[in-house]
Scaffold this active site. Structure first.
Site, PDB file in Angstrom:
ATOM      1  N   HIS A  12       0.860  -1.191   0.000  1.00  0.00           N
ATOM      2  CA  HIS A  12       0.000   0.000   0.000  1.00  0.00           C
ATOM      3  C   HIS A  12       0.890   1.233   0.000  1.00  0.00           C
ATOM      4  O   HIS A  12       1.312   1.729   1.050  1.00  0.00           O
ATOM      5  CB  HIS A  12      -0.918  -0.033   1.234  1.00  0.00           C
ATOM      6  CG  HIS A  12      -1.957   1.046   1.249  1.00  0.00           C
ATOM      7  ND1 HIS A  12      -3.146   0.937   1.942  1.00  0.00           N
ATOM      8  CD2 HIS A  12      -2.005   2.266   0.652  1.00  0.00           C
ATOM      9  CE1 HIS A  12      -3.870   2.031   1.776  1.00  0.00           C
ATOM     10  NE2 HIS A  12      -3.185   2.865   1.002  1.00  0.00           N
ATOM     11  N   HIS A  36       1.355   4.831  -2.464  1.00  0.00           N
ATOM     12  CA  HIS A  36       1.007   5.677  -3.617  1.00  0.00           C
ATOM     13  C   HIS A  36       2.297   6.339  -4.073  1.00  0.00           C
ATOM     14  O   HIS A  36       2.892   7.107  -3.320  1.00  0.00           O
ATOM     15  CB  HIS A  36      -0.021   6.733  -3.215  1.00  0.00           C
ATOM     16  CG  HIS A  36      -1.284   6.153  -2.660  1.00  0.00           C
ATOM     17  ND1 HIS A  36      -2.411   5.953  -3.418  1.00  0.00           N
ATOM     18  CD2 HIS A  36      -1.591   5.704  -1.417  1.00  0.00           C
ATOM     19  CE1 HIS A  36      -3.364   5.417  -2.665  1.00  0.00           C
ATOM     20  NE2 HIS A  36      -2.892   5.259  -1.446  1.00  0.00           N
ATOM     21  N   HIS A  74      -9.381   0.694  -1.542  1.00  0.00           N
ATOM     22  CA  HIS A  74      -9.403   1.379  -0.255  1.00  0.00           C
ATOM     23  C   HIS A  74     -10.841   1.309   0.281  1.00  0.00           C
ATOM     24  O   HIS A  74     -11.792   1.635  -0.454  1.00  0.00           O
ATOM     25  CB  HIS A  74      -9.055   2.863  -0.415  1.00  0.00           C
ATOM     26  CG  HIS A  74      -7.598   3.162  -0.620  1.00  0.00           C
ATOM     27  ND1 HIS A  74      -6.843   2.562  -1.598  1.00  0.00           N
ATOM     28  CD2 HIS A  74      -6.765   4.020   0.031  1.00  0.00           C
ATOM     29  CE1 HIS A  74      -5.601   3.039  -1.533  1.00  0.00           C
ATOM     30  NE2 HIS A  74      -5.526   3.929  -0.557  1.00  0.00           N
ATOM     31  N   GLU A 108     -11.288   3.344   5.591  1.00  0.00           N
ATOM     32  CA  GLU A 108     -10.265   4.263   6.112  1.00  0.00           C
ATOM     33  C   GLU A 108     -11.016   5.345   6.887  1.00  0.00           C
ATOM     34  O   GLU A 108     -10.944   5.417   8.108  1.00  0.00           O
ATOM     35  CB  GLU A 108      -9.447   4.860   4.953  1.00  0.00           C
ATOM     36  CG  GLU A 108      -8.397   5.885   5.391  1.00  0.00           C
ATOM     37  CD  GLU A 108      -7.702   6.587   4.213  1.00  0.00           C
ATOM     38  OE1 GLU A 108      -8.245   6.565   3.073  1.00  0.00           O
ATOM     39  OE2 GLU A 108      -6.618   7.174   4.437  1.00  0.00           O
ATOM     40  N   ASP A 154       1.670   4.072   2.805  1.00  0.00           N
ATOM     41  CA  ASP A 154       0.642   4.900   2.158  1.00  0.00           C
ATOM     42  C   ASP A 154       1.264   6.056   1.359  1.00  0.00           C
ATOM     43  O   ASP A 154       1.488   5.919   0.161  1.00  0.00           O
ATOM     44  CB  ASP A 154      -0.363   5.406   3.195  1.00  0.00           C
ATOM     45  CG  ASP A 154      -1.742   5.701   2.628  1.00  0.00           C
ATOM     46  OD1 ASP A 154      -1.973   5.438   1.430  1.00  0.00           O
ATOM     47  OD2 ASP A 154      -2.610   6.193   3.387  1.00  0.00           O
ATOM     48  N   ASP A 155       1.518   7.173   2.016  1.00  0.00           N
ATOM     49  CA  ASP A 155       2.101   8.363   1.369  1.00  0.00           C
ATOM     50  C   ASP A 155       3.247   8.866   2.250  1.00  0.00           C
ATOM     51  O   ASP A 155       3.111   9.877   2.945  1.00  0.00           O
ATOM     52  CB  ASP A 155       1.031   9.446   1.211  1.00  0.00           C
ATOM     53  CG  ASP A 155      -0.154   8.961   0.398  1.00  0.00           C
ATOM     54  OD1 ASP A 155      -0.046   8.897  -0.834  1.00  0.00           O
ATOM     55  OD2 ASP A 155      -1.183   8.611   1.014  1.00  0.00           O
TER      56      ASP A 155
END
Ligand code: ADE
Ligand code: ZN
Length: 340
Positions: free
Chosen positions: A22, A24, A202, A205, A283-284
């Site tokens: 996961h 991005h 997703h 969340e 994630d980011d």
């Protein structure tokens, strides 16, 4: 590793062989690279300096993050830009034990500003090929639809993505969750699966547990990205465990976007204790204060994650990946060696 029930060191958690499922790629855009690319591409930025940009990394929810995320990625214009972005992520990931990565990209965030999907995929792909050769990191690319845009746009994006089908392993679903339930994308996910692509989404969340159920029943996804709000629905937790549906959990992201108030309250260990297959991801990472190894370290500090827990989550990241059986076997052997 020696004592598997004691607190693992930072270096043990960084060297733990793991898959990141996961991530991005646009969320790995660090402030210094934003300024570098803006200079190279003649893009004028609404931020005075790297520090000024960094000071904006305070988020109240998912949307407040997405606003900045979509704004900064405007500096990404050329194939080389995407290659450089991906190269920098992979160097960082390698230093934190990532041996396989399945990364998302958001084609609609680029095509809507005139950057072709092929430019993005070819740039990312070039860096992934280098990493396979130089770092022995295997990989796949997940084409993610923006759920806050119409389903017809997703359909067109899928069609464009098929021009690079040899590179793309799966489709995903991201962006603003609440009010944009998975069921809106039932047809495009069916089409993607017909084309031989795997499917993830997703869900849970910020959105309710019902969105996780929709993603499973209507989109027929094989993994749920985040999924933490499943904890509110005991029957759903039981189902995730019984059906061995992996969750790609992103602890630091959940705190920074205020999906959970503090890391000590994070449900990851409760989900694990209930038999749900959980993995740890970043994630980011440029926005949320840490790459995947940092997420493991934070879980140790806040929740007392043990070496056994860490090894179990890493094992799940490998088995839940879309890597070949041979690659999974090789990585599981590396994990066994780490455990000693
Ligand atoms: N796009 C990038 N990061 C995301 C996240 N955490 N949730 C939804 N969409 C995203
Ligand atoms: Zn995400």
């Amino acid at each position: 590793m020696s004592d598997s029930s004691s607190a693992p060191s930072d270096s043990a958690l960084f060297s733990l062989p793991k898959a990141e499922l996961h991530l991005h790629i646009e969320g790995t855009l660090e402030p210094d690279l934003v300024f570098e690319l803006a200079g190279r591409n003649g893009v004028s930025l609404p931020f005075a300096s790297v520090d000024d940009l960094r000071s904006k990394y305070e988020f109240s929810d998912l949307q407040s993050f997405l606003d900045l995320y979509y704004a900064t990625m405007d500096v990404l214009r050329t194939e080389d830009d995407f290659a450089e972005l991906t190269r920098r992520y992979l160097a960082k990931a390698a230093s934190q034990g990532v041996r396989h990565v399945e990364l998302f990209f958001d084609p609609q965030a680029h095509t809507t500003r005139g950057v072709r999907l092929e430019t993005v995929v070819d740039g990312i792909g070039a860096a992934l090929d280098e990493a396979e050769r130089d770092l022995d990191i295997s990989s796949g690319i997940i084409l993610s639809f923006l759920r806050d845009r119409p389903a017809e746009d997703a359909e067109a994006t899928l069609m464009a993505g098929l021009s690079r089908s040899e590179r793309i392993i799966a489709v995903g679903l991201d962006s603003a969750e609440v009010g944009n339930p998975p069921g809106l994308f039932e047809d495009v996910f069916a089409r993607a699966r017909d084309e031989g692509l795997r499917a993830v989404a997703h869900a849970g969340e910020e959105g309710p547990p019902e969105y996780i159920i929709e993603a499973l029943d209507l989109l027929q996804v094989e993994r749920i990205d985040h999924g933490i709000r499943a904890i509110e629905d005991p029957a759903l937790v039981a189902r995730l465990a019984a059906e061995s549906i992996p969750l790609t959990v992103c602890p630091l992201s959940n705190v920074r976007l205020r999906a959970v108030p503090v890391l000590a309250d994070h449900p990851i260990l409760r989900l694990d204790a209930a038999g749900v297959a959980v993995t740890v991801n970043s994630d980011d990472p440029a926005y949320f204060g840490g790459y995947v190894g940092d997420n493991f370290v934070a879980l140790r500090d806040a929740l007392g994650l043990t070496a056994d827990d860490a090894a179990r989550f890493a094992r799940t990241s490998i088995t839940a990946s879309f890597a070949s059986d041979d690659r999974k076997t090789a990585l599981l052997a590396e994990l066994d060696a780490w455990r000693g």
